[in-house]
Design an enzyme around this catalytic site. Structure first.
Site, PDB file in Angstrom:
ATOM      1  N   GLU A  21       0.832  -1.213   0.000  1.00 11.38           N
ATOM      2  CA  GLU A  21       0.000   0.000   0.000  1.00 11.38           C
ATOM      3  C   GLU A  21       0.865   1.261   0.000  1.00 11.38           C
ATOM      4  OE1 GLU A  21      -3.963  -0.440   2.369  1.00 11.38           O
ATOM      5  OE2 GLU A  21      -2.297  -1.132   3.633  1.00 11.38           O
ATOM      6  N   TYR A  53     -11.563  28.226  -2.090  1.00 10.34           N
ATOM      7  CA  TYR A  53     -11.747  26.779  -2.241  1.00 10.34           C
ATOM      8  C   TYR A  53     -10.533  26.123  -2.891  1.00 10.34           C
ATOM      9  CZ  TYR A  53     -16.587  28.533  -2.072  1.00 10.34           C
ATOM     10  OH  TYR A  53     -17.736  29.195  -1.749  1.00 10.34           O
ATOM     11  N   ILE A  72      -5.538   6.131   7.825  1.00  9.62           N
ATOM     12  CA  ILE A  72      -6.347   7.220   7.289  1.00  9.62           C
ATOM     13  C   ILE A  72      -6.755   8.177   8.411  1.00  9.62           C
ATOM     14  CG2 ILE A  72      -7.080   6.054   5.196  1.00  9.62           C
ATOM     15  CD1 ILE A  72      -9.721   5.357   6.523  1.00  9.62           C
ATOM     16  N   GLU A  73      -6.752   7.703   9.655  1.00 11.50           N
ATOM     17  CA  GLU A  73      -6.995   8.596  10.789  1.00 11.50           C
ATOM     18  C   GLU A  73      -5.929   9.690  10.844  1.00 11.50           C
ATOM     19  OE1 GLU A  73      -8.647   4.529  12.036  1.00 11.50           O
ATOM     20  OE2 GLU A  73      -7.005   5.288  10.798  1.00 11.50           O
ATOM     21  N   LYS A  99     -11.360   5.253   1.861  1.00 12.84           N
ATOM     22  CA  LYS A  99     -10.373   4.358   1.238  1.00 12.84           C
ATOM     23  C   LYS A  99     -11.145   3.174   0.651  1.00 12.84           C
ATOM     24  CE  LYS A  99      -6.001   2.047   2.211  1.00 12.84           C
ATOM     25  NZ  LYS A  99      -4.996   1.752   3.245  1.00 12.84           N
TER      26      LYS A  99
END
Length: 124
Positions: A21, A53, A72-73, A99
């Site tokens: 990964e 933006y 991902i945290e 994910k």
């Protein structure tokens, strides 16, 4: 509190616990919701009174494509911290990181985390 949101920002990046990964890019999708007052911008019609933006997108893109994280945290936390640091008008941010190709042995449509962070100098 008013809100600005950017949803469905997609990036190919190398984040994850497993070695492959961290070498083979995979899809990540990010949503951000920004809490602030939009009154001044609504009255002035001036970009200086709100959040650009494109600059928000750039912050998210940098975290996803320049850094490498196991979780991902941690991605969500870094995005929230950077947005609150870079934009003084923000009172809170919600960051959701998806994910969809997480290495799970099973059928699922999405995996993700969502965090809510407030500016530390707010008294609640």
């Amino acid at each position: 509190m008013d809100r600005i949101f950017l949803r469905g920002m997609r990036f190919m990046a190398c984040h994850g616990v497993l070695p492959h990964e961290r070498e083979v890019p995979q899809l990540f999708e990010v949503d951000v919701e920004l809490g602030l007052s939009l009154r001044a911008a609504g009255e002035s019609d001036d970009l200086d009174d709100t959040v650009n933006y494109a600059k928000v997108y750039d912050v998210v893109s940098t975290v996803l494509t320049v850094t490498r994280k196991y979780l991902i945290e941690a991605i969500a936390e870094e995005i929230a911290d950077d947005l609150l640091r870079d934009f003084d008008v923000l009172r809170l941010v919600r960051v959701t990181v998806h994910k969809p190709a997480a290495p799970i042995d099973g059928i699922f449509s999405d995996v993700g985390v969502s965090i809510l962070r407030r500016r530390k100098d707010l008294i609640c």
